[in-house]
Scaffold this motif. Structure first.
Motif, short mmCIF file in Angstrom:
data_model
loop_
_atom_site.label_atom_id
_atom_site.label_comp_id
_atom_site.label_asym_id
_atom_site.label_seq_id
_atom_site.Cartn_x
_atom_site.Cartn_y
_atom_site.Cartn_z
N GLU A 1 0.86 -1.18 0.00
CA GLU A 1 0.00 0.00 0.00
C GLU A 1 0.90 1.24 0.00
O GLU A 1 1.78 1.37 0.86
CB GLU A 1 -0.86 -0.02 1.27
CG GLU A 1 -1.83 1.11 1.41
CD GLU A 1 -2.65 0.94 2.67
OE1 GLU A 1 -2.25 1.52 3.71
OE2 GLU A 1 -3.67 0.23 2.62
N ASP A 2 0.69 2.11 -0.95
CA ASP A 2 1.43 3.38 -1.01
C ASP A 2 2.94 3.21 -0.92
O ASP A 2 3.62 3.93 -0.18
CB ASP A 2 0.95 4.32 0.10
CG ASP A 2 -0.52 4.67 -0.01
OD1 ASP A 2 -1.01 4.77 -1.16
OD2 ASP A 2 -1.18 4.84 1.03
N GLY A 3 3.50 2.25 -1.64
CA GLY A 3 4.94 2.05 -1.65
C GLY A 3 5.48 1.40 -0.40
O GLY A 3 6.68 1.44 -0.13
N ARG A 4 4.59 0.78 0.38
CA ARG A 4 5.01 0.10 1.61
C ARG A 4 4.58 -1.36 1.56
O ARG A 4 3.59 -1.69 0.93
CB ARG A 4 4.35 0.74 2.84
CG ARG A 4 4.69 2.20 3.01
CD ARG A 4 3.98 2.80 4.20
NE ARG A 4 2.53 2.71 4.00
CZ ARG A 4 1.62 2.78 4.97
NH1 ARG A 4 2.00 2.95 6.22
NH2 ARG A 4 0.34 2.70 4.70
N VAL A 5 5.34 -2.19 2.25
CA VAL A 5 4.94 -3.57 2.47
C VAL A 5 4.54 -3.67 3.94
O VAL A 5 5.29 -3.25 4.83
CB VAL A 5 6.10 -4.57 2.17
CG1 VAL A 5 5.72 -5.97 2.60
CG2 VAL A 5 6.45 -4.53 0.69
N ILE A 6 3.35 -4.19 4.17
CA ILE A 6 2.80 -4.25 5.52
C ILE A 6 2.49 -5.71 5.85
O ILE A 6 1.83 -6.40 5.07
CB ILE A 6 1.52 -3.41 5.63
CG1 ILE A 6 1.82 -1.97 5.25
CG2 ILE A 6 0.92 -3.52 7.03
CD1 ILE A 6 0.62 -1.13 4.94
N THR A 7 2.96 -6.17 6.98
CA THR A 7 2.63 -7.50 7.47
C THR A 7 1.95 -7.35 8.81
O THR A 7 2.47 -6.69 9.72
CB THR A 7 3.87 -8.39 7.62
OG1 THR A 7 4.48 -8.58 6.34
CG2 THR A 7 3.51 -9.75 8.20
N LYS A 8 0.76 -7.95 8.92
CA LYS A 8 0.04 -7.98 10.19
C LYS A 8 0.08 -9.40 10.71
O LYS A 8 -0.14 -10.35 9.97
CB LYS A 8 -1.39 -7.50 9.99
CG LYS A 8 -1.44 -6.03 9.63
CD LYS A 8 -2.84 -5.50 9.62
CE LYS A 8 -2.80 -4.00 9.32
NZ LYS A 8 -4.11 -3.40 9.40
#
Length: 81
Positions: A44-51
């Motif tokens: 999302e928006d140039g980010r990698v997010i892990t939850k």
């Protein structure tokens, strides 16, 4: 000793295509995990997010997070080539 944990890990790339490629590469590792692990990786928006949601022994969580970081590093190295 069992713990209950939630975490959100964010890698900033500033480039949507790089973030997408890395997230797609590591999301495969999140399939077929034991029931007590919930990992979700997306971009999302140039980010990698892990939850992460986890219930169990802390040692297993540490190993899983270490694997995630290692997988991200490998994906970064492959994309740079």
């Amino acid at each position: 000793m069992k713990i209950k944990a939630r975490a959100e890990i964010i890698w900033e790339y500033g480039d949507e295509s790089i973030a997408k490629a890395i997230a797609e590469a590591v999301e495969v590792d999140n399939l077929n995990l034991p029931e007590n692990f919930k990992f979700r990786t997306y971009w999302e928006d140039g980010r990698v997010i892990t939850k992460v949601k986890y219930l169990g022994e802390i040692e297993s969580l540490i190993v899983a997070l270490d694997d995630l970081v290692f997988s991200i590093k490998i994906a970064e190295d492959v994309i740079k080539k």
